[in-house]
Structure formats: C-alpha cells, structure tokens
Design a protein around this motif. Sequence first.
Motif: not given
Length: 406
Positions: A3-5, A31-36, A52-53
């Motif tokens: 897991v990556f978070l 930063f590759q932040i997925d707002l969803k 998460e990601g």
Amino acid sequence: MGVFLQTALFPGCEESAARAAVETAAKNPAFQIDLKTCRYAQNFEGTQVLMEGDCLGFATLAKALAGLSENPVMLLYIYDGDFWGYDFYGGKEEDHFRTRPDAFGPVGPREKQRLSGNPAALSGWLPTWDMEMMRRYLVHWSDLDEEELEETACPGDQFLYGDCWQMTDFMARLGFPWAFDQVREAPPLRPSHPKLREILERELPSVSKEAPAAGQALLDKLPTALSYDYIRRLLEEDGVREFGFLEKTPPEIVEEVKQHRWTVNLPEMNPLCQRLAVLAAFCTFWLRGNIAWGFLDYATYEPRYGNFPKPTDVYVLRARAALADYSKRHRAWRDLERLIELDPDNRALYEAESKRWMDMERAREPNMSQYHDRIMREYAEEKRREEEKEARRLQLILEKRRKKKT
C-alpha cells in the motif's frame, strides 16, 4: 505491490482551508494528486486529508501545503507497506522522520539523524506537549531487537513496531485518530477516542460539526445538560461516581449505559438510569452532534404524565428542547412550557423557540396537504384498478358458466 498512501494533518485548520491548499497543490503535475480520491475529515484538533496513490510527495509536498494553507502541516506516509514516516513544516520549524532511514539506500550518520524526528520541533504546533510519548514512536526499527519488535509504542496501541500501520497509532496520540473508511490493503482500523477525563479537562468540543441548527439558540445562549460543568457535577453524584466513567471513552460509556438499562426494571422510572441517560446523551452529542439513541427521552419524566412528578431540571429540559426533531415537536412544546414555569427570566427565548416550531408546522401544512391529496389520488386509482380487475374476473367466470350450460 504494497500500500502507498499519504495523509496530511492540518492542526487548528478548517476543512475549507485545507481543501483549498490540496486543490491548489494538485495543479502542480509533480505531485500527481488525484482529487477524486482525496478524502477529508475535520475534528476538534483540525483537519486530516487522505491521499491514496503510488506517487508520494514527501517533504516537498508537505512544505507546499504548509505554505498554501499558511498553517503547520504534517504529511505522514506509508511506503509500499514496508515502513512509515512523516515530514513536518510549521513556520520556520521543520522535522522529518522515517522508521527505515536507509530504505532507499545507505545513509550517513547526518542523514540518519535528520530522519530521527524531533519532538521539540512538534511540541506546541500539534495538540500535545508529551515529548516522551512522541519519542516512543520515533524509533528506527533497525535499532530494535526481535523482542522489542513484538511490542507497541504505548499501551492500548493496535500495531507493533515493524508494522507500517503503527502510523495510525501515532496519529491518534497527536489528536488525529484515523477518520476514514477502510482503504486498500489496510487492516481493520478501530477508531480511537479520548477518555472522558481528557474531554472534560481540555473541554474538547464535539467531534461532529453537525450540531442541530434548529435549536442552536438554546445551546448557544443558555447552559444545558450538555455543558462540561453540568457533566462534571453529574459524575460526582452518588451512583454515577461508582461507574468510573472518567477513565472511559464516549463509545464505552454509551455502551455501558445501554447495558445497565437492560438490568433495571422500568428504567425510564429509575432515577439512576435517568441520570445515566444524560451522560450518555452528552457522549453521543460529543461523538455525533445529535442524540442518535434518544437518551434524553429517558432523562426526565415528561410533563404530560399526570402520575409522574413534573421535571424540575431546567438544564435537561433545555437540552431536550434544543435537540428535538420535527417528529417530536409536541414534546419540545411541553418542555418549553415547563421551562417558562421554572425559568421565567428567560421566557422570551423559550417563547421564541415555541414560535419557531409553530412557524415550521405552518410552513409544512401546504406540503402535507399536497402529500395527502397525492396519496388519496393514488389510493383511489389503485382501488379503481382493483375493482376493474375483479369485474373482469367475475365476467370470465360467468362466461365459462354460460359455455358449460350450452
């Protein structure tokens, strides 16, 4: 793949400000932040954001969020399910920790020291001054022997040294218990709550921000049975004191009160059960911002029951009137009428609350009339269809009989 978070703690920060900082940071492709997939939770100590990601931002993202929010930020992370760490920025202060400092390759003494964590840098920025407690978590796992890896940092923790989910125990000790539903590949994470003693000593406000707006005037302007001073006095009463509730958490208290009620015949008429109901109501309100189990319904005799003494506790009556929903508006009216008798100095406020309920009922009348008319039309249509169906059935029976005769 493990897991990556990453989860960002914004102590003393409203959710709206934290959300704005994350959304602005997400515009930076690095930063590759997925707002969803971002989830937010606010409690009495601030806001936490779960992201998460596989792409973690580490110190760069922590510094960016602190600058964008103008608020201290601790960015904790779990990397591939192997270890956890954090990067903290608060004004000129910064601090960094990783349970495995050599996870990405050999490090020298200076880098290992940089990743050792510094409780003094955190104290005052986060809602704890207990540096000795923090040190028990800021341990490099490679420095522990096998026996020490079978221990937890603090009594009552859920995870051992060597388990990346120890991060959530550390968060709870900092005042940010894990607030999210299950995440990918996570073990069952039990919620963590402070003991009642801590809530009363620090006067921690309700976890929920959803206090009922309808009766907010009573809660804001007058002391009620949900106030800290009232609960402190209640805990000193004979019978209540013996339960030792101060060292228990709100969910534990609610459950114990429910279990005790099962042991008493007619608990609604039992004075001790009525007092315990007030305490359970306080705990439920602190947890949820409402009285989910209706404990205040049992806290005092209702005025309409002529065989029972009328209630005399204005604090309980105020709380009941403030937290009543529309379905219990008639009980709220009775409570407000009784309050006018017992507390005439605040008559204007009680009358205003009664008028609010009356206006609400009048406003709902047209809608209720329309609802009633629609239900009656549907009922008439359904009845007509049934009558037609029955008429066709009888007609078929008659036709079959005629055929048999011929």
